[in-house]
Design a protein around this motif. Sequence first.
Motif, PDB file in Angstrom:
ATOM      1  N   ASP A  35       0.946  -0.887   0.617  1.00  0.00           N
ATOM      2  CA  ASP A  35      -0.058   0.092  -0.144  1.00  0.00           C
ATOM      3  C   ASP A  35       0.829   1.223  -0.148  1.00  0.00           C
ATOM      4  O   ASP A  35       0.439   2.188  -0.520  1.00  0.00           O
ATOM      5  N   ILE A  36       2.243   0.883   0.691  1.00  0.00           N
ATOM      6  CA  ILE A  36       2.557   2.172   0.947  1.00  0.00           C
ATOM      7  C   ILE A  36       3.602   2.843  -0.825  1.00  0.00           C
ATOM      8  O   ILE A  36       3.432   3.946  -1.385  1.00  0.00           O
ATOM      9  N   ILE A  37       4.057   1.913  -1.214  1.00  0.00           N
ATOM     10  CA  ILE A  37       5.004   2.106  -2.758  1.00  0.00           C
ATOM     11  C   ILE A  37       3.380   2.286  -3.445  1.00  0.00           C
ATOM     12  O   ILE A  37       3.451   2.933  -4.574  1.00  0.00           O
ATOM     13  N   CYS A  38       2.383   1.523  -3.190  1.00  0.00           N
ATOM     14  CA  CYS A  38       1.168   2.123  -4.162  1.00  0.00           C
ATOM     15  C   CYS A  38       0.959   3.456  -4.142  1.00  0.00           C
ATOM     16  O   CYS A  38       0.493   4.317  -5.483  1.00  0.00           O
ATOM     17  N   GLU A  39       0.884   3.623  -3.364  1.00  0.00           N
ATOM     18  CA  GLU A  39       0.695   5.849  -2.662  1.00  0.00           C
ATOM     19  C   GLU A  39       1.535   6.134  -4.199  1.00  0.00           C
ATOM     20  O   GLU A  39       1.397   7.220  -4.412  1.00  0.00           O
ATOM     21  N   LEU A  40       2.767   5.875  -4.245  1.00  0.00           N
ATOM     22  CA  LEU A  40       4.461   7.171  -4.260  1.00  0.00           C
ATOM     23  C   LEU A  40       3.261   6.228  -5.853  1.00  0.00           C
ATOM     24  O   LEU A  40       4.172   8.046  -6.089  1.00  0.00           O
TER      25      LEU A  40
END
Length: 435
Positions: free
Chosen positions: A80-85
């Motif tokens: 989820d962290i990478i997806c937002e970025l």
Amino acid sequence: MENVELKYGKSKISLTLNGANSVEYLRENPMREITDIKEEFRHCVEEGVIASKPLKELIASDDEVTIVISDMTRFWMRQDIICELLVKYLNEEIGVSYKNMAIVIALGTHRKNSEEERKTLAGEFAYEHVAQVIDHDCDADDLVYVGTTSLGTEVRVNPLAVGRKLIVIAGTVHHIMAGYGGGRKSIIPGIASRQTIKMNHIRALDPVNPKSDDRVGSGMVKENPINLDMEEAGELVKPTFGINICVNSASKHSGLFCGDFDKAWKESCKYIQKSYGLPIKKEADVVFVSCGGFPKDLNFYQSTKSLFNGICAMKEGGTIVFLAECCEGSGARDFFDWIEPLKRGCLDESLRKDFTIGGYIFYAACESIRKGHVLMLSSLDPAEVKDMQVEAYNDIDELMKHVDVRGKDVYVIPYGGSVRPQLEDKYRQLLDELD
């Protein structure tokens, strides 16, 4: 005398090993932790890309973009962290409109997510901004045929993976069937049809003999028919870009490998093999292995990874003491269902007729258990695993009455899911296969 303390459920178990010839602890290799994930992400999609142009040169502002992410079984990778970025980067740096972005959750044959789970998996920002965040449905009527692999697998995938720029975010781990998870595994089984998945996964079984295919196993990719078939499926789908996540045992991001869908994934596999693969000079007479406690020993299905890894460190005919509380029982809906065909002597025949992932994990566990003597500390009813040739106990003192370490070489593995013991020659061979 050696005092050993191992995690078990939400508690700890203390053991005293008397008279052993040697006691050696097998632990994971130290791994870095990314301190600035935003800066690391930007570097990896721009200057640090692997065998690819930077992401901003592959995507145009007017492109329609589909992002594939993993489901809850891999959420500990914190995609989820990478997806937002990624979503912010596509919009702010490249100019892609949010309305032209879609996120597909690669469920394979897993259960559907709730709306709250979809928001968790994609991250709140991405969930609220992109046009749609959907679960893949392996039984949908609109799946698109993209071709047939050389092994004969008819590849049908989610329509949002066709005719759009496709970016795959996935975590890389050792995998008992595919060699490694992540990468092309997000295509099959991730966004493929049920029939496509079955045609691929049944290759875990030997085509002639009633056993697993010798080319299939954790870390094995070069001749692994499951992996080769998945790679061909990936080539048919032609993802634009791959983002591969590696984490340490605390689920902290340790590496990002971005770029060419296949080559960047293989670089992440090398990192995992060097981090979690542990070369050993010899196998031991007795192995004590813990899953690492709750929630890693929540159920038997989840605990099998530690069992497989522990057995890799045990001599043929040796003894393994396996600590897995399993407070929620078997875990996978169809896992212990396969005990009935096992008891009837038709497990192989039944699995070939109605192949499931849970069924194969059960099958592979039974094969591994035959290597030696398996004693299990668990809250399970001992009768549940008796037919698998596992001796289960609810009391550690009672279990230890059946373990003799005198004059024996002993390995202790405190976190069985994080260490993949491999004889030195095998370790080097598996690393070489990734070149």
